[in-house]
Scaffold this motif. Structure first.
Motif, PDB file in Angstrom:
ATOM      1  N   ASN A  42       1.665  42.726  27.469  1.00 45.76           N
ATOM      2  CA  ASN A  42       0.187  42.554  27.009  1.00 45.76           C
ATOM      3  C   ASN A  42       0.383  41.918  25.685  1.00 45.76           C
ATOM      4  N   MET A  43       1.553  42.278  24.805  1.00 52.47           N
ATOM      5  CA  MET A  43       1.755  41.731  23.628  1.00 52.47           C
ATOM      6  C   MET A  43       2.017  40.343  23.758  1.00 52.47           C
ATOM      7  N   MET A  44       2.918  39.983  24.974  1.00 53.48           N
ATOM      8  CA  MET A  44       3.392  38.575  25.059  1.00 53.48           C
ATOM      9  C   MET A  44       2.587  37.668  25.696  1.00 53.48           C
ATOM     10  N   ASN A  45       1.402  38.137  26.091  1.00 52.91           N
ATOM     11  CA  ASN A  45       0.281  37.328  27.081  1.00 52.91           C
ATOM     12  C   ASN A  45       0.056  36.169  26.261  1.00 52.91           C
ATOM     13  N   GLY A  46       0.207  34.883  26.848  1.00 60.01           N
ATOM     14  CA  GLY A  46      -0.135  33.913  26.009  1.00 60.01           C
ATOM     15  C   GLY A  46      -1.499  33.443  26.049  1.00 60.01           C
ATOM     16  N   ASN A  47      -2.445  34.054  26.986  1.00 65.67           N
ATOM     17  CA  ASN A  47      -3.681  33.935  26.894  1.00 65.67           C
ATOM     18  C   ASN A  47      -4.617  34.221  25.747  1.00 65.67           C
ATOM     19  N   TYR A  48      -4.018  35.383  25.147  1.00 63.86           N
ATOM     20  CA  TYR A  48      -4.546  35.945  23.717  1.00 63.86           C
ATOM     21  C   TYR A  48      -4.399  35.071  22.728  1.00 63.86           C
ATOM     22  N   THR A  49      -5.303  34.988  21.917  1.00 66.43           N
ATOM     23  CA  THR A  49      -5.428  34.225  20.541  1.00 66.43           C
ATOM     24  C   THR A  49      -5.847  35.055  19.348  1.00 66.43           C
ATOM     25  N   HIS A  50      -6.478  36.337  19.563  1.00 64.95           N
ATOM     26  CA  HIS A  50      -6.655  37.505  18.701  1.00 64.95           C
ATOM     27  C   HIS A  50      -6.445  38.652  18.673  1.00 64.95           C
ATOM     28  N   LEU A  51      -6.065  39.399  17.748  1.00 67.89           N
ATOM     29  CA  LEU A  51      -5.846  40.849  17.851  1.00 67.89           C
ATOM     30  C   LEU A  51      -6.518  41.574  16.961  1.00 67.89           C
ATOM     31  N   GLY A  52      -6.650  42.818  17.473  1.00 68.23           N
ATOM     32  CA  GLY A  52      -7.132  43.779  16.526  1.00 68.23           C
ATOM     33  C   GLY A  52      -6.244  45.312  16.633  1.00 68.23           C
ATOM     34  N   ILE A  53      -5.956  45.955  15.362  1.00 69.55           N
ATOM     35  CA  ILE A  53      -5.159  47.362  15.502  1.00 69.55           C
ATOM     36  C   ILE A  53      -5.727  48.275  14.878  1.00 69.55           C
ATOM     37  N   ALA A  54      -5.900  49.448  15.198  1.00 70.77           N
ATOM     38  CA  ALA A  54      -6.778  50.461  14.664  1.00 70.77           C
ATOM     39  C   ALA A  54      -5.741  52.029  14.718  1.00 70.77           C
ATOM     40  N   LYS A  55      -6.013  52.867  14.056  1.00 72.58           N
ATOM     41  CA  LYS A  55      -5.427  54.017  13.966  1.00 72.58           C
ATOM     42  C   LYS A  55      -6.450  55.129  13.532  1.00 72.58           C
ATOM     43  N   LYS A  56      -6.466  56.252  14.283  1.00 73.64           N
ATOM     44  CA  LYS A  56      -7.417  57.399  13.903  1.00 73.64           C
ATOM     45  C   LYS A  56      -6.502  58.603  14.084  1.00 73.64           C
ATOM     46  N   ASP A  57      -6.094  59.180  13.005  1.00 72.07           N
ATOM     47  CA  ASP A  57      -5.166  60.453  13.294  1.00 72.07           C
ATOM     48  C   ASP A  57      -3.926  59.785  13.741  1.00 72.07           C
ATOM     49  N   ALA A  58      -3.519  60.716  15.117  1.00 69.32           N
ATOM     50  CA  ALA A  58      -2.436  60.149  15.777  1.00 69.32           C
ATOM     51  C   ALA A  58      -2.535  59.091  16.943  1.00 69.32           C
ATOM     52  N   LEU A  59      -3.714  58.524  16.962  1.00 68.31           N
ATOM     53  CA  LEU A  59      -4.102  57.619  18.218  1.00 68.31           C
ATOM     54  C   LEU A  59      -4.286  56.212  17.630  1.00 68.31           C
ATOM     55  N   TRP A  60      -3.488  55.291  18.247  1.00 63.25           N
ATOM     56  CA  TRP A  60      -3.361  54.036  17.965  1.00 63.25           C
ATOM     57  C   TRP A  60      -3.850  53.245  19.165  1.00 63.25           C
ATOM     58  N   VAL A  61      -4.952  52.136  18.644  1.00 63.46           N
ATOM     59  CA  VAL A  61      -5.543  51.038  19.733  1.00 63.46           C
ATOM     60  C   VAL A  61      -5.092  49.801  19.163  1.00 63.46           C
ATOM     61  N   ASN A  62      -4.500  49.111  20.090  1.00 62.39           N
ATOM     62  CA  ASN A  62      -4.323  47.401  19.889  1.00 62.39           C
ATOM     63  C   ASN A  62      -5.336  46.647  20.975  1.00 62.39           C
ATOM     64  N   THR A  63      -5.899  45.875  20.457  1.00 64.63           N
ATOM     65  CA  THR A  63      -6.707  44.909  21.148  1.00 64.63           C
ATOM     66  C   THR A  63      -6.346  43.547  21.306  1.00 64.63           C
ATOM     67  N   PHE A  64      -6.490  42.781  22.295  1.00 67.60           N
ATOM     68  CA  PHE A  64      -6.033  41.455  22.341  1.00 67.60           C
ATOM     69  C   PHE A  64      -7.070  40.708  23.154  1.00 67.60           C
ATOM     70  N   ALA A  65      -7.496  39.495  22.618  1.00 73.63           N
ATOM     71  CA  ALA A  65      -8.572  38.637  23.539  1.00 73.63           C
ATOM     72  C   ALA A  65      -8.526  37.419  23.146  1.00 73.63           C
ATOM     73  N   HIS A  66      -9.055  36.496  23.927  1.00 71.67           N
ATOM     74  CA  HIS A  66      -9.513  35.076  23.658  1.00 71.67           C
ATOM     75  C   HIS A  66     -11.069  34.771  24.164  1.00 71.67           C
ATOM     76  N   PRO A  67     -11.637  34.373  23.099  1.00 74.90           N
ATOM     77  CA  PRO A  67     -12.871  34.180  23.190  1.00 74.90           C
ATOM     78  C   PRO A  67     -13.371  32.852  24.396  1.00 74.90           C
ATOM     79  N   LYS A  68     -14.575  33.205  24.994  1.00 71.82           N
ATOM     80  CA  LYS A  68     -15.007  32.093  25.759  1.00 71.82           C
ATOM     81  C   LYS A  68     -15.497  30.781  25.121  1.00 71.82           C
ATOM     82  N   ASN A  69     -15.196  29.612  25.982  1.00 73.94           N
ATOM     83  CA  ASN A  69     -15.671  28.312  25.130  1.00 73.94           C
ATOM     84  C   ASN A  69     -15.024  27.971  24.165  1.00 73.94           C
ATOM     85  N   SER A  70     -13.662  28.217  24.116  1.00 74.07           N
ATOM     86  CA  SER A  70     -12.645  27.798  22.949  1.00 74.07           C
ATOM     87  C   SER A  70     -11.511  27.075  23.378  1.00 74.07           C
TER      88      SER A  70
END
Length: 173
Positions: free
Chosen positions: A145-173
């Motif tokens: 997932n981290m190495m997927n070349g389709n992604y151009t954007h990243l988001g990272i968050a943590k709440k207490d002991a829980l981590w979330v990492n979001t990757f995406a690429h927008p439409k029409n770009s």
């Protein structure tokens, strides 16, 4: 987990094939949401770690991943990651799919980000940005997932002991 506008059955296969290689969250949320979250510097630290490995290439499991373009932090992705981390914390669950049925794609659309590719890593129990990054790097699916070349954007968050990492690429770009 990687999504593209695909038939429903294939989407179900992708959701069910995403494995979590981190311990289940067993914390008990309190009525206060004043728990540990990531500051701007920690988000930038994670971005630097991800982009270093993306531009060098690496091995995920037994698969050699070639270098890919770096990603940038994106506010909508950070918001979606924060929302999911907070939801898991408040409702005491650990899953890509929330109890209301929402998935990473839906959560991202709710922030106003119109995506063509989207993925998410989740983890529990890591005590630092470096630690969670290494955990995901050492997990074949999360690493890919981290190495997927389709992604151009990243988001990272943590709440207490829980981590979330979001990757995406927008439409029409």
């Amino acid at each position: 987990m990687i999504f593209r506008v695909i038939p429903f059955f294939s989407l179900l296969l992708l959701i069910s094939s995403c494995s979590i290689h981190t311990p289940e969250y067993s914390g008990t949320p309190t009525t206060s949401d004043k728990t540990e979250e990531l500051n701007t510097q920690q988000k930038k630290e994670f971005l630097i770690l991800v982009n270093k490995i993306r531009t060098q290439g690496c091995v995920c499991g037994s698969r050699q991943m070639p270098p890919v373009q770096p990603v940038t932090l994106q506010a909508n992705l950070i918001e979606a990651a924060n929302n999911h981390a907070l939801d898991m914390y408040r409702k005491n669950y650990f899953n890509h799919k929330s109890p209301d049925g929402s998935t990473v794609g839906k959560r991202l659309m709710q922030t106003g980000y119109n995506w063509s590719f989207v993925g998410e890593n989740i983890a529990s129990g890591h005590n630092s940005v470096q630690h969670v990054f290494e955990g995901w790097l050492n997990s074949k699916g999360h690493c890919q997932n981290m190495m997927n070349g389709n992604y151009t954007h990243l988001g990272i968050a943590k709440k207490d002991a829980l981590w979330v990492n979001t990757f995406a690429h927008p439409k029409n770009s």
